[in-house]
Design a protein around this motif. Structure first.
Motif, PDB file in Angstrom:
ATOM      1  N   LYS A   5       0.918  -0.995   0.267  1.00 17.04           N
ATOM      2  CA  LYS A   5       0.021  -0.050   0.140  1.00 17.04           C
ATOM      3  C   LYS A   5       0.899   1.280  -0.064  1.00 17.04           C
ATOM      4  CE  LYS A   5      -0.999   0.656   4.663  1.00 17.04           C
ATOM      5  NZ  LYS A   5      -1.957   1.042   5.741  1.00 17.04           N
ATOM      6  N   LEU A   6       0.259   2.184  -0.320  1.00 19.63           N
ATOM      7  CA  LEU A   6       1.168   3.336  -0.531  1.00 19.63           C
ATOM      8  C   LEU A   6       0.829   4.176   0.730  1.00 19.63           C
ATOM      9  CD1 LEU A   6       2.398   5.626  -2.322  1.00 19.63           C
ATOM     10  CD2 LEU A   6      -0.129   7.154  -2.688  1.00 19.63           C
ATOM     11  N   VAL A   7       2.166   4.704   1.563  1.00 18.60           N
ATOM     12  CA  VAL A   7       2.779   4.773   2.369  1.00 18.60           C
ATOM     13  C   VAL A   7       2.769   6.997   2.808  1.00 18.60           C
ATOM     14  CG1 VAL A   7       2.382   2.918   3.528  1.00 18.60           C
ATOM     15  CG2 VAL A   7       4.486   3.749   2.599  1.00 18.60           C
ATOM     16  N   ARG A   8       3.430   6.915   3.853  1.00 19.10           N
ATOM     17  CA  ARG A   8       3.119   8.282   4.092  1.00 19.10           C
ATOM     18  C   ARG A   8       4.951   8.624   3.688  1.00 19.10           C
ATOM     19  NH1 ARG A   8       0.649  12.813   6.110  1.00 19.10           N
ATOM     20  NH2 ARG A   8      -1.044  12.046   6.834  1.00 19.10           N
ATOM     21  N   ASN A   9       5.391   9.616   3.446  1.00 19.49           N
ATOM     22  CA  ASN A   9       7.327   9.585   2.512  1.00 19.49           C
ATOM     23  C   ASN A   9       7.412   8.846   4.600  1.00 19.49           C
ATOM     24  OD1 ASN A   9       6.170  10.546   0.712  1.00 19.49           O
ATOM     25  ND2 ASN A   9       6.595  12.625   0.969  1.00 19.49           N
ATOM     26  N   LEU A  35      -3.206   6.390  -4.793  1.00 18.05           N
ATOM     27  CA  LEU A  35      -4.149   7.115  -4.575  1.00 18.05           C
ATOM     28  C   LEU A  35      -5.315   7.261  -4.264  1.00 18.05           C
ATOM     29  CD1 LEU A  35      -1.239  10.626  -4.760  1.00 18.05           C
ATOM     30  CD2 LEU A  35      -1.553   9.755  -3.275  1.00 18.05           C
ATOM     31  N   ARG A  36      -6.069   7.137  -5.653  1.00 20.74           N
ATOM     32  CA  ARG A  36      -7.276   6.729  -5.674  1.00 20.74           C
ATOM     33  C   ARG A  36      -7.509   5.776  -4.488  1.00 20.74           C
ATOM     34  NH1 ARG A  36      -6.774   7.105 -11.410  1.00 20.74           N
ATOM     35  NH2 ARG A  36      -7.545   4.003 -11.129  1.00 20.74           N
ATOM     36  N   ALA A  37      -6.269   4.507  -4.485  1.00 15.36           N
ATOM     37  CA  ALA A  37      -7.013   3.143  -3.920  1.00 15.36           C
ATOM     38  C   ALA A  37      -6.667   4.103  -2.311  1.00 15.36           C
ATOM     39  CB  ALA A  37      -5.806   2.238  -4.165  1.00 15.36           C
ATOM     40  N   LYS A  38      -5.641   4.614  -1.904  1.00 15.63           N
ATOM     41  CA  LYS A  38      -5.249   5.049  -0.736  1.00 15.63           C
ATOM     42  C   LYS A  38      -6.747   5.855  -0.308  1.00 15.63           C
ATOM     43  CE  LYS A  38      -2.738   5.749   2.625  1.00 15.63           C
ATOM     44  NZ  LYS A  38      -2.246   4.181   3.320  1.00 15.63           N
ATOM     45  N   VAL A  40      -9.845   5.793  -0.978  1.00 12.67           N
ATOM     46  CA  VAL A  40     -10.408   4.684   0.113  1.00 12.67           C
ATOM     47  C   VAL A  40     -10.561   3.920   0.922  1.00 12.67           C
ATOM     48  CG1 VAL A  40     -11.882   2.797  -0.932  1.00 12.67           C
ATOM     49  CG2 VAL A  40     -11.384   4.478  -3.325  1.00 12.67           C
ATOM     50  N   GLU A  41      -9.410   3.948   1.167  1.00 11.42           N
ATOM     51  CA  GLU A  41      -9.234   3.102   2.472  1.00 11.42           C
ATOM     52  C   GLU A  41      -9.134   3.315   3.169  1.00 11.42           C
ATOM     53  OE1 GLU A  41      -4.899   2.113   4.149  1.00 11.42           O
ATOM     54  OE2 GLU A  41      -4.379   1.874   2.367  1.00 11.42           O
ATOM     55  N   GLU A  42      -8.518   5.271   3.288  1.00 16.02           N
ATOM     56  CA  GLU A  42      -8.318   6.202   4.397  1.00 16.02           C
ATOM     57  C   GLU A  42     -10.094   6.591   4.556  1.00 16.02           C
ATOM     58  OE1 GLU A  42      -6.934   6.415   6.326  1.00 16.02           O
ATOM     59  OE2 GLU A  42      -4.466   6.103   5.211  1.00 16.02           O
ATOM     60  N   ALA A  43     -11.170   6.976   3.971  1.00 20.67           N
ATOM     61  CA  ALA A  43     -12.505   6.807   4.054  1.00 20.67           C
ATOM     62  C   ALA A  43     -13.604   5.744   4.864  1.00 20.67           C
ATOM     63  CB  ALA A  43     -12.547   6.907   2.807  1.00 20.67           C
ATOM     64  N   MET A  44     -12.851   4.583   4.304  1.00 15.03           N
ATOM     65  CA  MET A  44     -13.287   3.354   4.956  1.00 15.03           C
ATOM     66  C   MET A  44     -13.145   3.727   6.373  1.00 15.03           C
ATOM     67  SD  MET A  44     -13.395   0.568   1.812  1.00 15.03           S
ATOM     68  CE  MET A  44     -14.118  -0.860   3.292  1.00 15.03           C
ATOM     69  N   GLU A  45     -11.659   4.251   6.693  1.00 12.56           N
ATOM     70  CA  GLU A  45     -11.222   4.115   8.083  1.00 12.56           C
ATOM     71  C   GLU A  45     -11.687   4.922   9.016  1.00 12.56           C
ATOM     72  OE1 GLU A  45      -6.808   3.997   7.683  1.00 12.56           O
ATOM     73  OE2 GLU A  45      -6.606   2.378   6.797  1.00 12.56           O
ATOM     74  N   ALA A  56      -7.919  13.675   9.292  1.00 20.63           N
ATOM     75  CA  ALA A  56      -6.711  14.018   8.955  1.00 20.63           C
ATOM     76  C   ALA A  56      -5.593  13.482   7.056  1.00 20.63           C
ATOM     77  CB  ALA A  56      -5.328  13.882   9.457  1.00 20.63           C
ATOM     78  N   ASP A  57      -5.787  12.219   7.519  1.00 20.01           N
ATOM     79  CA  ASP A  57      -4.999  10.921   6.328  1.00 20.01           C
ATOM     80  C   ASP A  57      -6.021  10.973   5.213  1.00 20.01           C
ATOM     81  OD1 ASP A  57      -3.480  10.317   7.875  1.00 20.01           O
ATOM     82  OD2 ASP A  57      -4.273   8.743   8.448  1.00 20.01           O
ATOM     83  N   LEU A  58      -7.508  10.510   5.079  1.00 19.81           N
ATOM     84  CA  LEU A  58      -8.296  10.998   3.826  1.00 19.81           C
ATOM     85  C   LEU A  58      -7.820  12.663   3.105  1.00 19.81           C
ATOM     86  CD1 LEU A  58      -9.795  10.367   2.322  1.00 19.81           C
ATOM     87  CD2 LEU A  58     -12.011  11.401   3.706  1.00 19.81           C
TER      88      LEU A  58
END
Length: 104
Positions: A5-9, A35-38, A40-45, A56-58
């Protein structure tokens, strides 16, 4: 099983030295898709936790997706304001129930 998964720098830089983790960098279309997948992931979280940290992550994922598309958060806010003027917001709490649909 492989997990990616995409993670912060900062997280990516930390993980580079850990055994059992492969870290690589992407750009362009691959970054845009991740980023689009991220988002969705953050919206679900956020939906699950309701926490400010997940909001904030979203927001960060959305801000980077916009930047990649040559847009700014202000552009999205203007579009949201226009949509609110045309169709209203969500503060009224309206819920539509379609009696003849299985999927909305």
């Amino acid at each position: 099983m492989v997990c990616w998964k995409l993670v912060r720098n900062g997280i990516g830089r930390e993980l580079e030295s850990q055994e059992g983790v492969a870290v690589y960098r992407v750009s362009g279309g691959e970054l845009e898709a991740l980023l689009r997948a991220k988002i969705v992931e953050e919206a679900m979280e956020l939906a699950e936790s309701g926490s400010l940290e997940e909001a904030a992550d979203l927001l960060e994922a959305l801000r980077e997706w916009l930047r990649l598309r040559g847009l700014a958060l202000e552009d999205a806010l203007r579009a949201a304001d226009e949509k609110r003027r045309q169709r209203g917001g969500f503060s009224g709490g309206y819920v539509a129930v379609w009696l003849d649909r299985e999927v909305c």
